[in-house]
Write a protein that holds these residues in place. Structure first.
Motif, PDB file in Angstrom:
ATOM      1  N   GLU A  60       0.827  -1.205   0.000  1.00 61.49           N
ATOM      2  CA  GLU A  60       0.000   0.000   0.000  1.00 61.49           C
ATOM      3  C   GLU A  60       0.861   1.256   0.000  1.00 61.49           C
ATOM      4  O   GLU A  60       0.539   2.230  -0.694  1.00 61.49           O
ATOM      5  N   ASP A  68      -7.872   0.282  -5.487  1.00 57.81           N
ATOM      6  CA  ASP A  68      -8.974   0.236  -4.535  1.00 57.81           C
ATOM      7  C   ASP A  68      -8.657  -0.746  -3.408  1.00 57.81           C
ATOM      8  O   ASP A  68      -8.046  -1.800  -3.638  1.00 57.81           O
ATOM      9  N   THR A  69      -9.066  -0.379  -2.193  1.00 60.69           N
ATOM     10  CA  THR A  69      -8.813  -1.237  -1.037  1.00 60.69           C
ATOM     11  C   THR A  69      -9.386  -2.635  -1.232  1.00 60.69           C
ATOM     12  O   THR A  69      -8.826  -3.629  -0.742  1.00 60.69           O
TER      13      THR A  69
END
Length: 270
Positions: free
Chosen positions: A48, A59-60
């Protein structure tokens, strides 16, 4: 080695992928034992950080999907290794990335090397003249531009397991595929990685597990000539004690032993 592209079995990738053209991507190497992936949260956190640094608008939910996929695969094996690569995919003009990237998620699965002898008996270490790049924009990341490490690996002399690399200022950074620690007068030291090198997950785990202060410093290679202990860390091998540095013999020291015991007991390494 079995490969997956975007979580589906695959044997090929687009020739125009920016990971091939520019090294426009990141990678992680992970190990799993008895269905548990060592330091998974640290690997995902580093990914990340890398995404943010490189401008990857991931996107997470994709990271959650990766974690679930890895965990599902790990549950199928007693032990297994993973190579994860995320590239920006194809598109853009030259170095300029596309406004909306189509990321390539690659996962390779492999049999883990046996490091048990190296963990118990120790390894040999030398120093190589290959310099690590000084670049604060990419320092700490496991990006796909690893030519320095490729050059160093080719130069590693027979009989040596690993080698220390320094930057253009002569300051120690890391080893070819490991992070470096040493002990002097009961104090633990490791190189500063703010301008060069990879911030390894096992390095992070050791710093967190050590009961005393970890001195993060800039030192040249001569510092190791009178170190009381030297050890290296890697996501696959865990902690490996150094019992020979060039022509000098060392013993497996108490700090190395205690850190390994503490991390094994906490299931951080195997």
């Amino acid at each position: 080695m079995q490969w997956f592209l975007n979580f589906n079995p695959a044997t090929s990738i687009e020739l125009s992928d920016r990971g091939l053209a520019y090294g426009d991507g990141l990678f992680e190497t992970l190990s799993a034992h008895d269905g548990v992936i060592s330091n998974l949260s640290l690997h995902l956190s580093r990914l990340e950080r890398g995404f943010k640094r490189l401008g990857f608008k991931v996107d997470t939910s994709e990271i959650v999907k990766l974690a679930g996929f890895l965990s599902d695969q790990a549950a199928r094996f007693e032990s297994v290794g993973f190579k994860v690569m995320v590239t920006r995919g194809s598109g853009g003009r030259g170095y300029l990335p596309p406004a909306s990237a189509n990321f390539s998620w690659l996962v390779g699965m492999f049999d883990l090397p046996d490091y048990s002898a190296a963990q118990s008996q120790g390894i040999s270490l030398t120093h190589l003249p290959v310099q690590t790049s000084i670049n604060r924009n990419t320092a700490g990341l496991k990006h796909l531009n690893r030519l320095e490490n490729v050059l160093a690996k080719q130069m590693l002399p027979d009989g040596y397991f690993e080698a220390v690399l320094s930057d253009a200022n002569g300051k120690m950074v890391e080893c070819v595929q490991s992070n470096l620690f040493w002990v002097k007068n009961g104090e633990l030291f490791t190189p500063l990685l703010s301008a060069s090198g990879v911030q390894g997950t096992m390095r992070h785990a050791v710093i967190q597990a050590h009961l005393g202060v970890v001195n993060i410093v800039q030192e040249d290679i001569l510092t190791l000539s009178d170190a009381d202990e030297i050890f290296i860390t890697n996501a696959l091998s865990g902690i490996l004690p150094v019992v020979q540095f060039n022509d000098r013999e060392l013993s497996v020291g108490p700090i190395c032993r205690s850190l390994r015991e503490r991390l094994v007991n906490s299931h951080e390494i195997n």
